[in-house]
Design a protein around this motif. Sequence first.
Motif, PDB file in Angstrom:
ATOM      1  N   THR A  74       0.885  -1.435  -0.196  1.00  0.00           N
ATOM      2  CA  THR A  74      -0.285  -0.148   0.138  1.00  0.00           C
ATOM      3  C   THR A  74       1.081   1.059  -0.126  1.00  0.00           C
ATOM      4  OG1 THR A  74      -0.169  -0.010   2.476  1.00  0.00           O
ATOM      5  CG2 THR A  74      -1.993  -1.779   1.350  1.00  0.00           C
ATOM      6  N   ALA A  75       0.526   2.411  -0.290  1.00  0.00           N
ATOM      7  CA  ALA A  75       1.251   3.452  -0.321  1.00  0.00           C
ATOM      8  C   ALA A  75       0.535   4.341  -0.228  1.00  0.00           C
ATOM      9  CB  ALA A  75       1.488   4.369  -1.774  1.00  0.00           C
ATOM     10  N   GLY A  92       5.894   1.447   0.528  1.00  0.00           N
ATOM     11  CA  GLY A  92       4.796   1.198   1.709  1.00  0.00           C
ATOM     12  C   GLY A  92       4.165   2.609   2.428  1.00  0.00           C
ATOM     13  N   GLU A  93       3.371   2.811   3.888  1.00  0.00           N
ATOM     14  CA  GLU A  93       3.321   4.275   4.169  1.00  0.00           C
ATOM     15  C   GLU A  93       4.498   5.049   4.241  1.00  0.00           C
ATOM     16  OE1 GLU A  93       0.332   5.492   4.151  1.00  0.00           O
ATOM     17  OE2 GLU A  93      -0.076   2.425   3.166  1.00  0.00           O
ATOM     18  N   HIS A  94       4.965   6.290   3.384  1.00  0.00           N
ATOM     19  CA  HIS A  94       5.728   7.347   3.474  1.00  0.00           C
ATOM     20  C   HIS A  94       5.547   8.608   3.924  1.00  0.00           C
ATOM     21  CE1 HIS A  94       4.604   6.839  -1.129  1.00  0.00           C
ATOM     22  NE2 HIS A  94       4.080   7.644  -0.542  1.00  0.00           N
ATOM     23  N   ALA A  95       6.691   9.480   4.028  1.00  0.00           N
ATOM     24  CA  ALA A  95       6.252  10.610   3.962  1.00  0.00           C
ATOM     25  C   ALA A  95       6.133  11.633   2.651  1.00  0.00           C
ATOM     26  CB  ALA A  95       7.600  11.470   4.512  1.00  0.00           C
ATOM     27  N   GLU A 111      11.644   6.378   5.291  1.00  0.00           N
ATOM     28  CA  GLU A 111      10.121   7.732   4.574  1.00  0.00           C
ATOM     29  C   GLU A 111      10.226   8.422   3.437  1.00  0.00           C
ATOM     30  OE1 GLU A 111      10.308   6.472   8.403  1.00  0.00           O
ATOM     31  OE2 GLU A 111      11.204   7.711   7.911  1.00  0.00           O
ATOM     32  N   ASN A 112      11.037   9.022   3.265  1.00  0.00           N
ATOM     33  CA  ASN A 112      11.578  10.326   2.130  1.00  0.00           C
ATOM     34  C   ASN A 112      11.471   8.919   0.999  1.00  0.00           C
ATOM     35  OD1 ASN A 112      12.473  11.856   4.400  1.00  0.00           O
ATOM     36  ND2 ASN A 112      11.202  13.466   3.313  1.00  0.00           N
ATOM     37  N   ALA A 113      12.671   8.331   1.736  1.00  0.00           N
ATOM     38  CA  ALA A 113      13.299   7.084   0.207  1.00  0.00           C
ATOM     39  C   ALA A 113      13.007   6.713  -0.577  1.00  0.00           C
ATOM     40  CB  ALA A 113      14.487   6.442   0.173  1.00  0.00           C
ATOM     41  N   VAL A 114      11.603   5.966   0.343  1.00  0.00           N
ATOM     42  CA  VAL A 114      10.183   5.326  -0.576  1.00  0.00           C
ATOM     43  C   VAL A 114       9.309   6.343  -1.324  1.00  0.00           C
ATOM     44  CG1 VAL A 114       8.112   4.337   0.674  1.00  0.00           C
ATOM     45  CG2 VAL A 114      10.329   3.692   1.350  1.00  0.00           C
ATOM     46  N   HIS A 115       9.424   7.343  -1.014  1.00  0.00           N
ATOM     47  CA  HIS A 115       8.521   8.302  -1.744  1.00  0.00           C
ATOM     48  C   HIS A 115       9.250   8.446  -2.798  1.00  0.00           C
ATOM     49  CE1 HIS A 115       5.751  11.535  -2.130  1.00  0.00           C
ATOM     50  NE2 HIS A 115       5.368  11.475  -3.006  1.00  0.00           N
ATOM     51  N   ALA A 116      10.235   8.247  -2.821  1.00  0.00           N
ATOM     52  CA  ALA A 116      11.009   8.559  -4.287  1.00  0.00           C
ATOM     53  C   ALA A 116      11.344   7.073  -5.012  1.00  0.00           C
ATOM     54  CB  ALA A 116      12.612   8.928  -4.203  1.00  0.00           C
ATOM     55  N   LEU A 117      10.971   5.943  -3.905  1.00  0.00           N
ATOM     56  CA  LEU A 117      10.401   4.798  -5.169  1.00  0.00           C
ATOM     57  C   LEU A 117       8.830   5.244  -6.175  1.00  0.00           C
ATOM     58  CD1 LEU A 117      12.344   1.826  -2.317  1.00  0.00           C
ATOM     59  CD2 LEU A 117      12.630   2.919  -4.767  1.00  0.00           C
ATOM     60  N   GLU A 118       8.322   5.440  -4.800  1.00  0.00           N
ATOM     61  CA  GLU A 118       6.706   5.713  -5.168  1.00  0.00           C
ATOM     62  C   GLU A 118       6.642   6.690  -7.241  1.00  0.00           C
ATOM     63  OE1 GLU A 118       2.668   6.735  -3.599  1.00  0.00           O
ATOM     64  OE2 GLU A 118       4.486   8.651  -3.276  1.00  0.00           O
ATOM     65  N   HIS A 119       7.372   7.352  -7.414  1.00  0.00           N
ATOM     66  CA  HIS A 119       7.834   7.595  -8.367  1.00  0.00           C
ATOM     67  C   HIS A 119       9.116   7.040  -9.502  1.00  0.00           C
ATOM     68  CE1 HIS A 119       7.417  12.145  -6.253  1.00  0.00           C
ATOM     69  NE2 HIS A 119       6.258  11.191  -5.883  1.00  0.00           N
ATOM     70  N   GLY A 120       9.179   5.921  -9.410  1.00  0.00           N
ATOM     71  CA  GLY A 120       9.975   5.311  -9.872  1.00  0.00           C
ATOM     72  C   GLY A 120      11.158   4.812  -9.750  1.00  0.00           C
ATOM     73  N   CYS A 199      11.773  14.072  -9.094  1.00  0.00           N
ATOM     74  CA  CYS A 199      12.571  13.643  -8.349  1.00  0.00           C
ATOM     75  C   CYS A 199      13.005  13.852  -7.556  1.00  0.00           C
ATOM     76  CB  CYS A 199      13.374  12.056  -8.753  1.00  0.00           C
ATOM     77  SG  CYS A 199      13.640  10.833  -7.667  1.00  0.00           S
ATOM     78  N   SER A 200      12.802  15.065  -8.175  1.00  0.00           N
ATOM     79  CA  SER A 200      13.958  16.735  -7.524  1.00  0.00           C
ATOM     80  C   SER A 200      12.951  17.482  -6.274  1.00  0.00           C
ATOM     81  CB  SER A 200      14.236  17.349  -8.448  1.00  0.00           C
ATOM     82  OG  SER A 200      13.928  17.781  -9.603  1.00  0.00           O
ATOM     83  N   GLY A 201      12.745  18.204  -6.154  1.00  0.00           N
ATOM     84  CA  GLY A 201      12.584  19.493  -5.560  1.00  0.00           C
ATOM     85  C   GLY A 201      11.689  19.368  -4.138  1.00  0.00           C
ATOM     86  N   GLY A 202      12.102  17.811  -3.771  1.00  0.00           N
ATOM     87  CA  GLY A 202      11.594  17.332  -2.755  1.00  0.00           C
ATOM     88  C   GLY A 202      12.587  18.030  -1.101  1.00  0.00           C
ATOM     89  N   ILE A 203      13.345  16.772  -0.696  1.00  0.00           N
ATOM     90  CA  ILE A 203      14.159  17.492   0.434  1.00  0.00           C
ATOM     91  C   ILE A 203      15.698  16.298   0.198  1.00  0.00           C
ATOM     92  CG2 ILE A 203      12.743  17.272   2.032  1.00  0.00           C
ATOM     93  CD1 ILE A 203      12.895  14.923   3.300  1.00  0.00           C
ATOM     94  N   ASP A 204      16.832  17.330   0.590  1.00  0.00           N
ATOM     95  CA  ASP A 204      17.878  16.021   0.860  1.00  0.00           C
ATOM     96  C   ASP A 204      17.975  15.852   2.289  1.00  0.00           C
ATOM     97  OD1 ASP A 204      18.744  17.043  -2.076  1.00  0.00           O
ATOM     98  OD2 ASP A 204      20.024  18.792  -1.176  1.00  0.00           O
ATOM     99  N   GLY A 205      18.569  14.639   1.482  1.00  0.00           N
ATOM    100  CA  GLY A 205      18.855  13.949   2.975  1.00  0.00           C
ATOM    101  C   GLY A 205      20.686  14.527   3.043  1.00  0.00           C
TER     102      GLY A 205
END
Length: 210
Positions: A74-75, A92-95, A111-120, A199-205
């Motif tokens: 789930t996302a 899964g659930e993510h930021a 949580e933020n990296a998973v959101h990047a996975l969601e984008h492919g 895959c840009s415009g988010g946050i940096d680790g």
Amino acid sequence: MKQQRDARRAEKVAAMKKKHAAEKRHRMIGIVLGIVAAVGALALVIVLVVTNGTPRTSPEAIEIEGLQNYPNITAGHVTGAVEYEQSPPVGGEHAAVWLNCGVYTEPVPNENAVHALEHGAVWVTYNPELVSGDELEELQGTVPSTYSVLSPVVDLQSPVVISAWANQVELDGVDDPRMQDFVDKFWQGGDAPEIGASCSGGIDGGGRIA
């Protein structure tokens, strides 16, 4: 006088023979160069035909030994930390904000990296105790230049693990050929729910270097 005429005639004959020989050499050189050019052009045509005529392997047809697939993930956006079943997580659930794709020298928030996975994107993680120096430089040069995240994970179970949404492979090292197979199969594809989203415009680790 006759001897002089014969001498001049002999000189003219020799000059004509020399001229004809030179013309013949030039013609032969031209023929040879023409043949070489024709052969080169034919070889180029053959290469282009073979290259363009070879169908690209369909991502669905790529088989990867050791591939782990996790269906029905789930996302959804949540706040705070998420306890994932896989490490590194594959979805899964993510930021609500994604991690900017790039190369990181420090662990990044799951949580933020998973959101990047969601984008492919694909996420390449490595054990910093097993991969360093020249191997790390090689790994940094291997990951795709866009839609990828590279980061260390302390106590990672394998030297390198590559993940995409709902899919993961534990690799034997930075030169494991399955990495490219995985990229070919899942980069900007596979099961990602939002392929092509930014895959840009988010946050940096921490420790982003590229």
